[in-house]
Design a protein around this motif. Structure first.
Motif, PDB file in Angstrom:
ATOM      1  N   GLN A   1      -4.274   5.871  -0.211  1.00  0.00           N
ATOM      2  CA  GLN A   1      -3.095   6.142   0.612  1.00  0.00           C
ATOM      3  C   GLN A   1      -3.421   7.301   1.535  1.00  0.00           C
ATOM      4  OE1 GLN A   1       0.574   6.520  -1.528  1.00  0.00           O
ATOM      5  NE2 GLN A   1      -0.044   5.029  -3.041  1.00  0.00           N
ATOM      6  N   GLU A  16      -8.963   0.837  -4.131  1.00  0.00           N
ATOM      7  CA  GLU A  16      -8.007  -0.257  -3.980  1.00  0.00           C
ATOM      8  C   GLU A  16      -6.643   0.218  -3.525  1.00  0.00           C
ATOM      9  OE1 GLU A  16      -6.324  -4.035  -6.614  1.00  0.00           O
ATOM     10  OE2 GLU A  16      -7.634  -2.514  -7.506  1.00  0.00           O
ATOM     11  N   LYS A  17      -6.264   1.464  -3.933  1.00  0.00           N
ATOM     12  CA  LYS A  17      -4.909   1.915  -3.618  1.00  0.00           C
ATOM     13  C   LYS A  17      -4.902   3.181  -2.769  1.00  0.00           C
ATOM     14  CE  LYS A  17      -2.883   0.011  -7.830  1.00  0.00           C
ATOM     15  NZ  LYS A  17      -2.111   0.286  -9.053  1.00  0.00           N
ATOM     16  N   THR A  73      -4.549   2.790   8.633  1.00  0.00           N
ATOM     17  CA  THR A  73      -5.133   2.750   7.301  1.00  0.00           C
ATOM     18  C   THR A  73      -4.405   1.746   6.421  1.00  0.00           C
ATOM     19  OG1 THR A  73      -5.779   5.064   7.473  1.00  0.00           O
ATOM     20  CG2 THR A  73      -5.725   4.123   5.269  1.00  0.00           C
ATOM     21  N   ASN A  74      -3.085   1.745   6.512  1.00  0.00           N
ATOM     22  CA  ASN A  74      -2.323   0.802   5.701  1.00  0.00           C
ATOM     23  C   ASN A  74      -2.432  -0.616   6.252  1.00  0.00           C
ATOM     24  OD1 ASN A  74      -0.769   0.598   3.307  1.00  0.00           O
ATOM     25  ND2 ASN A  74       1.082   0.289   4.521  1.00  0.00           N
ATOM     26  N   ARG A  78      -5.118  -2.687   4.831  1.00  0.00           N
ATOM     27  CA  ARG A  78      -4.912  -3.284   3.509  1.00  0.00           C
ATOM     28  C   ARG A  78      -4.415  -4.728   3.579  1.00  0.00           C
ATOM     29  NH1 ARG A  78      -2.611   2.036   2.738  1.00  0.00           N
ATOM     30  NH2 ARG A  78      -4.215   3.326   1.776  1.00  0.00           N
ATOM     31  N   THR A  79      -4.067  -5.183   4.775  1.00  0.00           N
ATOM     32  CA  THR A  79      -3.722  -6.595   4.928  1.00  0.00           C
ATOM     33  C   THR A  79      -4.975  -7.462   4.953  1.00  0.00           C
ATOM     34  OG1 THR A  79      -3.789  -6.563   7.364  1.00  0.00           O
ATOM     35  CG2 THR A  79      -1.696  -5.963   6.279  1.00  0.00           C
ATOM     36  N   GLY A  90       0.799  -1.232   0.000  1.00  0.00           N
ATOM     37  CA  GLY A  90       0.000   0.000   0.000  1.00  0.00           C
ATOM     38  C   GLY A  90       0.821   1.265   0.000  1.00  0.00           C
TER      39      GLY A  90
END
Length: 202
Positions: free
Chosen positions: A199, A196-197, A45-46, A49-50, A38
Motif C-alpha cells: 500500500q 501482494e498487499k 500504485t493501486n 494491482r488490477t 488494495g
C-alpha cells in the motif's frame, strides 16, 4: 499580483489536481471501482494491482501531468507566485478531491509533476532519491517519504527559498497522507515492493 489572481490559481490548481484519472481509467476499462481493491487509493500504485500495467502507467503520467499543467497555466497567466500556489493546490486536489468525498490518492506522482514544471534538475534528483531508496530498501512508501524529505533541500540548492517553501508544505501534506504507512514501517509490517498487499505511494 492581486489576491483575486492568486485565488483563481489556487482554485484552478485544486480542480485540475482533483481529476481522478486512476478511477476513470479503471472504470473505462471495465474493471470496476479502484477504491474497492488494495489500498483503495486512486493512484497509479493501486491501479497496478488490477494487473494492467498500461493503465497504471497512464495514471502515473496523467497524475503527474495535471500537477505540471496547473503550474504552467498559473505561471503563464498570473506569474511565479501563483504557480507555486497552484502546485500546492493541485497536490491537495489529488489527495482530497471534492468529487470523491475528499478521499483521493497519496500524491507523489502529482508532486513530481509540479516539480518537473518548476525545475527539471530538482525533479530528477527527487526521482533519483526515490529510486535509490526503493532499490536499497524495497519499500515504495519509504522511497516516497525519503524523496519528499529531500525535495525542499534540493529545491533550496537548485532553485531558491520560494520553491523550497512550497516543497516543504507539500512534503508535510504527503507525510500526513502516509501516516498509516509510517506506522507500518515503524512496527515492521509495511509490505515491500512486489508484495501482494503493498500500500504505497501514489
Amino acid at each position: 499580483m492581486t489576491l483575486l489572481f492568486l485565488f483563481v490559481a489556487a482554485v484552478g490548481g485544486y480542480f485540475l489536481g482533483s481529476v481522478p484519472f486512476g478511477l476513470v481509467l479503471v472504470r473505462l476499462a471495465g474493471l470496476g471501482d479502484i477504491r474497492d481493491i488494495g489500498s483503495k487509493s486512486i493512484g497509479a500504485t493501486n491501479v497496478l494491482r488490477t494487473g494492467r500495467k498500461d493503465l497504471a502507467l497512464a495514471t502515473l503520467l496523467l497524475d503527474a501531468g495535471k500537477g505540471g499543467i496547473a503550474v504552467l497555466l498559473a505561471r503563464y497567466f498570473f506569474g511565479e507566485t501563483a504557480a507555486l500556489i497552484a502546485g500546492v493546490a493541485a497536490f491537495a486536489g489529488h489527495c482530497w478531491p471534492i468529487w470523491l468525498g475528499f478521499k483521493g490518492g497519496k500524491g507523489f506522482a502529482t508532486y513530481l509533476g509540479t516539480l518537473f514544471a518548476f525545475n527539471f534538475i530538482v525533479a530528477l534528483l527527487v526521482c533519483l532519491t526515490w529510486a535509490v531508496v526503493a532499490f536499497a530498501r524495497r519499500y515504495s512508501s519509504l522511497s516516497a517519504l525519503s524523496a519528499a524529505a529531500a525535495a525542499p533541500v534540493f529545491a533550496w540548492i537548485w532553485s531558491g527559498p520560494y520553491l523550497s517553501a512550497a516543497c516543504a508544505v507539500i512534503s508535510i501534506f504527503l507525510y500526513y497522507r502516509h501516516k498509516e504507512n509510517i506506522l507500518r514501517l515503524m512496527n515492521g509490517t509495511e509490505p515491500k515492493i512486489g508484495g501482494e498487499k503493498s500500500q504505497s505511494a501514489s
